[in-house]
Design a protein around this motif. Structure first.
Motif, PDB file in Angstrom:
ATOM      1  N   PHE A 189      -8.820   7.198   7.581  1.00  0.00           N
ATOM      2  CA  PHE A 189      -8.018   7.436   6.385  1.00  0.00           C
ATOM      3  C   PHE A 189      -7.725   6.093   5.743  1.00  0.00           C
ATOM      4  CE2 PHE A 189      -7.294  11.430   8.420  1.00  0.00           C
ATOM      5  CZ  PHE A 189      -6.946  12.325   7.431  1.00  0.00           C
ATOM      6  N   HIS A 190      -8.060   5.965   4.486  1.00  0.00           N
ATOM      7  CA  HIS A 190      -7.730   4.752   3.722  1.00  0.00           C
ATOM      8  C   HIS A 190      -8.199   3.485   4.450  1.00  0.00           C
ATOM      9  CE1 HIS A 190      -5.889   2.967   0.313  1.00  0.00           C
ATOM     10  NE2 HIS A 190      -4.834   2.488   0.920  1.00  0.00           N
ATOM     11  N   GLY A 191      -9.381   3.575   5.079  1.00  0.00           N
ATOM     12  CA  GLY A 191      -9.967   2.442   5.784  1.00  0.00           C
ATOM     13  C   GLY A 191      -9.460   2.224   7.199  1.00  0.00           C
ATOM     14  N   CYS A 192      -8.482   2.995   7.645  1.00  0.00           N
ATOM     15  CA  CYS A 192      -7.925   2.855   8.995  1.00  0.00           C
ATOM     16  C   CYS A 192      -8.607   3.845   9.935  1.00  0.00           C
ATOM     17  CB  CYS A 192      -6.422   3.121   8.988  1.00  0.00           C
ATOM     18  SG  CYS A 192      -5.485   1.981   7.984  1.00  0.00           S
ATOM     19  N   LYS A 193      -9.016   3.357  11.089  1.00  0.00           N
ATOM     20  CA  LYS A 193      -9.666   4.214  12.080  1.00  0.00           C
ATOM     21  C   LYS A 193      -8.675   4.617  13.163  1.00  0.00           C
ATOM     22  CE  LYS A 193     -14.280   2.468  11.324  1.00  0.00           C
ATOM     23  NZ  LYS A 193     -15.439   1.798  11.870  1.00  0.00           N
ATOM     24  N   ASP A 241      -0.677  -2.064   4.121  1.00  0.00           N
ATOM     25  CA  ASP A 241       0.269  -3.032   3.547  1.00  0.00           C
ATOM     26  C   ASP A 241       0.707  -4.051   4.594  1.00  0.00           C
ATOM     27  OD1 ASP A 241       0.106  -1.737   1.113  1.00  0.00           O
ATOM     28  OD2 ASP A 241       1.991  -0.636   1.364  1.00  0.00           O
ATOM     29  N   LYS A 242       0.981  -3.591   5.808  1.00  0.00           N
ATOM     30  CA  LYS A 242       1.366  -4.501   6.898  1.00  0.00           C
ATOM     31  C   LYS A 242       0.233  -5.478   7.205  1.00  0.00           C
ATOM     32  CE  LYS A 242       4.300  -1.099   9.251  1.00  0.00           C
ATOM     33  NZ  LYS A 242       4.483  -0.365  10.524  1.00  0.00           N
ATOM     34  N   VAL A 243      -0.991  -4.961   7.250  1.00  0.00           N
ATOM     35  CA  VAL A 243      -2.159  -5.811   7.540  1.00  0.00           C
ATOM     36  C   VAL A 243      -2.300  -6.880   6.459  1.00  0.00           C
ATOM     37  CG1 VAL A 243      -4.683  -5.858   7.706  1.00  0.00           C
ATOM     38  CG2 VAL A 243      -3.384  -4.066   8.877  1.00  0.00           C
ATOM     39  N   ARG A 244      -2.201  -6.476   5.196  1.00  0.00           N
ATOM     40  CA  ARG A 244      -2.339  -7.442   4.097  1.00  0.00           C
ATOM     41  C   ARG A 244      -1.279  -8.542   4.172  1.00  0.00           C
ATOM     42  NH1 ARG A 244      -4.483  -3.160   1.064  1.00  0.00           N
ATOM     43  NH2 ARG A 244      -2.493  -2.317   0.391  1.00  0.00           N
ATOM     44  N   ARG A 245      -0.038  -8.149   4.466  1.00  0.00           N
ATOM     45  CA  ARG A 245       1.030  -9.154   4.573  1.00  0.00           C
ATOM     46  C   ARG A 245       0.753 -10.133   5.707  1.00  0.00           C
ATOM     47  NH1 ARG A 245       4.767  -4.715   3.710  1.00  0.00           N
ATOM     48  NH2 ARG A 245       5.267  -4.689   5.919  1.00  0.00           N
ATOM     49  N   LEU A 246       0.351  -9.606   6.849  1.00  0.00           N
ATOM     50  CA  LEU A 246       0.095 -10.459   8.007  1.00  0.00           C
ATOM     51  C   LEU A 246      -1.097 -11.382   7.765  1.00  0.00           C
ATOM     52  CD1 LEU A 246       0.887 -11.273  10.842  1.00  0.00           C
ATOM     53  CD2 LEU A 246      -0.496  -9.386  11.707  1.00  0.00           C
ATOM     54  N   LEU A 281      -2.217   9.931   5.384  1.00  0.00           N
ATOM     55  CA  LEU A 281      -2.615   8.999   4.329  1.00  0.00           C
ATOM     56  C   LEU A 281      -1.470   8.041   3.985  1.00  0.00           C
ATOM     57  CD1 LEU A 281      -4.841   8.091   2.438  1.00  0.00           C
ATOM     58  CD2 LEU A 281      -4.046   9.788   0.804  1.00  0.00           C
ATOM     59  N   LYS A 282      -0.249   8.552   3.943  1.00  0.00           N
ATOM     60  CA  LYS A 282       0.920   7.711   3.683  1.00  0.00           C
ATOM     61  C   LYS A 282       1.085   6.650   4.779  1.00  0.00           C
ATOM     62  CE  LYS A 282       5.919   7.934   3.104  1.00  0.00           C
ATOM     63  NZ  LYS A 282       7.104   8.775   3.164  1.00  0.00           N
ATOM     64  N   GLU A 283       0.911   7.041   6.031  1.00  0.00           N
ATOM     65  CA  GLU A 283       1.023   6.087   7.144  1.00  0.00           C
ATOM     66  C   GLU A 283      -0.118   5.069   7.112  1.00  0.00           C
ATOM     67  OE1 GLU A 283       3.545   5.647   9.407  1.00  0.00           O
ATOM     68  OE2 GLU A 283       4.578   7.073   8.124  1.00  0.00           O
ATOM     69  N   ALA A 284      -1.316   5.503   6.739  1.00  0.00           N
ATOM     70  CA  ALA A 284      -2.454   4.578   6.624  1.00  0.00           C
ATOM     71  C   ALA A 284      -2.204   3.558   5.519  1.00  0.00           C
ATOM     72  CB  ALA A 284      -3.744   5.359   6.371  1.00  0.00           C
ATOM     73  N   THR A 285      -1.606   3.982   4.425  1.00  0.00           N
ATOM     74  CA  THR A 285      -1.266   3.069   3.334  1.00  0.00           C
ATOM     75  C   THR A 285      -0.236   2.050   3.803  1.00  0.00           C
ATOM     76  OG1 THR A 285      -1.765   4.771   1.705  1.00  0.00           O
ATOM     77  CG2 THR A 285      -0.389   2.937   0.970  1.00  0.00           C
ATOM     78  N   LYS A 286       0.783   2.509   4.528  1.00  0.00           N
ATOM     79  CA  LYS A 286       1.802   1.597   5.069  1.00  0.00           C
ATOM     80  C   LYS A 286       1.175   0.587   6.022  1.00  0.00           C
ATOM     81  CE  LYS A 286       5.518   3.451   6.786  1.00  0.00           C
ATOM     82  NZ  LYS A 286       6.498   4.411   7.371  1.00  0.00           N
ATOM     83  N   ALA A 334      -8.949  -4.623   9.463  1.00  0.00           N
ATOM     84  CA  ALA A 334      -8.585  -3.259   9.057  1.00  0.00           C
ATOM     85  C   ALA A 334      -7.591  -2.715  10.076  1.00  0.00           C
ATOM     86  CB  ALA A 334      -9.818  -2.364   9.011  1.00  0.00           C
ATOM     87  N   GLY A 335      -6.598  -1.997   9.584  1.00  0.00           N
ATOM     88  CA  GLY A 335      -5.628  -1.399  10.482  1.00  0.00           C
ATOM     89  C   GLY A 335      -6.261  -0.322  11.353  1.00  0.00           C
TER      90      GLY A 335
END
Length: 157
Positions: free
Chosen positions: A134-138, A95-100, A87-92, A115-116
């Protein structure tokens, strides 16, 4: 199919190198004339100009969309037994996706919803019907490169 690879940095481990080579090889051998993919590897990503950048392992841009991919040497057992870390890695990754995506939009480029995605390189991971999320990441295994990049879903870009 034409595939242009732009390495933006060095792979930090063998798992990343294997993933990049695998994706490039599969895209190049895929029979899709007049299609083009751009694959960026190890793209620096920072919150601001003074921050130490972290890295986006793969950014793939092709007819089926814009994909931000994190490579992990994990398997399904790791996902089940380490849900807090996943979950922590999915959150990170989110964040990378949003910045990009924010940078693209400021430049006048609209990539749509992005989505990441995680590309897992351990033990030939494959999901048939119940893909982990997890957190929207597949999550995808190396053998699922077509699903990872929605290669057969039609043209979006």
């Amino acid at each position: 199919m034409r595939v242009d690879h732009v390495p933006c940095g060095e792979c930090v481990n063998e798992s990343e190198r294997i993933a990049v080579e695998h994706v490039l090889s599969k895209l190049r051998s895929h029979d899709a004339p007049n299609k083009r993919w751009i694959v960026l590897s190890n793209v620096p990503s920072a919150v601001n100009d003074r921050a130490i950048p972290d890295e986006i392992d793969l950014v793939c841009i092709g007819p089926s969309g814009f994909f931000v991919i994190e490579v992990k040497h994990w398997d399904r057992a790791f996902l089940k037994s380490n849900q807090t870390a996943v979950l922590k890695e999915a959150t990170k990754l989110n964040d990378k996706v949003r910045r990009l995506v924010g940078k693209l939009r400021r430049a006048g480029i609209e990539p749509g919803f992005v989505a990441g995605r995680f590309l897992l390189t351990r033990d030939g991971v494959r999901w048939d019907n119940q893909r982990s999320e997890f957190h929207g990441c597949k999550f995808f295994g190396l053998s699922e490169w077509k699903q990872l990049l929605d290669v057969e879903s039609g043209e979006i870009l």
